[in-house]
Each structure stands twice: as structure tokens, then as C-alpha cells.
Design an enzyme around this catalytic site. Structure first.
Site, PDB file in Angstrom:
ATOM      1  N   CYS A   1      13.426  -5.463  -5.693  1.00 28.95           N
ATOM      2  CA  CYS A   1      12.695  -4.550  -5.920  1.00 28.95           C
ATOM      3  C   CYS A   1      12.673  -2.588  -6.565  1.00 28.95           C
ATOM      4  CB  CYS A   1      12.433  -3.526  -4.189  1.00 28.95           C
ATOM      5  SG  CYS A   1      11.188  -2.864  -4.223  1.00 28.95           S
TER       6      CYS A   1
ATOM      7  N   HIS B   1       5.303  -8.832  -0.503  1.00 30.68           N
ATOM      8  CA  HIS B   1       6.337  -7.840  -0.910  1.00 30.68           C
ATOM      9  C   HIS B   1       5.956  -6.232  -0.614  1.00 30.68           C
ATOM     10  CE1 HIS B   1       9.749  -6.133  -3.010  1.00 30.68           C
ATOM     11  NE2 HIS B   1       8.574  -5.644  -2.927  1.00 30.68           N
ATOM     12  N   GLU B   2       4.444  -6.525  -1.391  1.00 28.94           N
ATOM     13  CA  GLU B   2       3.568  -5.228  -1.712  1.00 28.94           C
ATOM     14  C   GLU B   2       3.087  -4.341  -0.497  1.00 28.94           C
ATOM     15  OE1 GLU B   2       5.034  -3.424  -4.606  1.00 28.94           O
ATOM     16  OE2 GLU B   2       5.109  -5.141  -5.547  1.00 28.94           O
TER      17      GLU B   2
ATOM     18  N   HIS C   1       5.024  -2.452   1.668  1.00 27.32           N
ATOM     19  CA  HIS C   1       5.769  -1.463   1.762  1.00 27.32           C
ATOM     20  C   HIS C   1       4.847  -0.184   1.870  1.00 27.32           C
ATOM     21  CE1 HIS C   1       8.703  -1.585  -1.738  1.00 27.32           C
ATOM     22  NE2 HIS C   1       7.839  -2.708  -2.373  1.00 27.32           N
TER      23      HIS C   1
HETATM   24 NI    NI Z   1       9.155  -3.070  -3.897  1.00 21.00          NI
END
Ligand code: NI
Length: 174
Positions: A100, A142-143, A146
Site C-alpha cells: 500500500c 483493497h481500495e 481505505h
Molecule cells: Ni492502499
């Protein structure tokens, strides 16, 4: 537009769930998109979420043809995804090494769902959805983490599978 400083793990905006985008097609969103693109490209990212440049909105971008940080991965089309929703299409999961931009130099082994359907809006507010698998599905998960105030690190099952990229490379090539 400028490359913006990347917000690193530990900063409040990365630990805070982001808010829905309410207005589409605005100059503010276009400027934000340009900054996200420039910052992602500068750092060789495969994706970036708005909170990574300190903006707590539910907007992410991702996509690449070839990427130096993930050299063996199939291309993912460049995508702007706002207010996303995800539906997992099977229980099947797969663990792979993930990094990341907000956790520079480190990687961890992270289980992710293999197949999912995501939907959301483009910058003009047009709705779209896609069924994807493998690395594309991983990047989306993954996004999404966030914009929900989470990091991949929280998903590592065995913390021995977390460490500096350089050291892990040596270990994996043995
Ligand atoms: Ni990331």
C-alpha cells in the site's frame, strides 16, 4: 495539477470511514481526480483512494497496463469508482502479497475474495457495475478498505507474513 503528499498509516484520515460523494461532475471532483491520478502514477500505484491524499470521500481510482510494483499481474482497466458497493460472488478466497502506498516499503500476505461484483458511479454520476476476479477483485477490496477506514494490515492472518519488501523478496526467492 500537483502530486499530493501521500497520507501514511497512523494518520486519522486513513482510520476514518469516508463520506458519500453527493455532487457529481463538479470542478472539485475533477481536480481531486487529477491529483489522485498524478499521485498514483508518481508512486507507481495500481490504485489510490481519496483518503490517501487526505480527502475523506468515497472515491477511488485504479488500473494499469504494466506495473513495476506488481510485475506479474494481468492488466486492470483504468477506473474511477465513486460510492462503491460490492457483492461477493463466491466464498472462495486467495492469499497474496499486498502492499500500500500509505505503508511504504512493506508487504503482507492478505486473504481476499476471488470473485465479486462491484458497482458505483463515474465522475459524471453515471451508474455502472462489473463482475471481476483475481487481482482486479483484490484491488477493489483493497481500495474499499481505505474508504471504510481500514488498512490491509488488519487482514493479515499471521503477522510473520508481514514485513519489509526487500527482506520478503529474499525469503521468497530462497
Ligand atoms: Ni492502499
Amino acid at each position: 495539477m500537483p502530486i499530493r503528499p501521500i497520507v501514511r498509516a497512523g494518520t486519522k484520515s486513513l482510520a476514518t470511514p469516508s463520506e458519500l460523494v453527493k455532487e457529481f461532475g463538479t470542478q472539485f471532483l475533477y481536480d481531486l481526480l487529477e491529483d489522485m491520478k498524478d499521485t498514483m502514477k508518481h508512486l507507481n500505484g495500481v490504485g489510490i483512494a481519496a483518503p490517501q491524499i487526505g480527502v475523506n470521500l468515497r472515491m477511488v481510482i485504479f488500473g494499469f497496463d504494466k506495473n513495476a510494483r506488481y510485475p506479474n499481474k494481468e492488466p486492470v482497466p483504468f477506473t474511477v469508482l465513486i460510492n462503491p458497493e460490492v457483492e461477493f460472488l463466491s466464498d472462495e478466497m486467495e492469499s497474496e502479497w499486498e502492499g500500500c502506498l500509505s505503508v511504504p516499503g512493506l508487504r503482507g500476505l492478505v486473504p481476499r475474495y476471488k470473485k465479486l461484483k462491484y458497482s458505483g458511479y463515474d465522475i459524471e454520476g453515471n451508474f455502472f457495475s462489473r463482475k471481476v476476479k483475481d487481482f482486479h477483485a483484490r484491488v477493489v477490496q483493497h481500495e474499499l478498505d481505505h474508504i471504510n477506514g481500514n488498512l490491509y494490515i488488519q487482514r493479515i492472518e499471521d503477522m510473520r507474513d508481514f514485513g519489509f519488501e526487500e527482506e520478503l523478496m529474499k525469503r521468497l526467492s530462497q
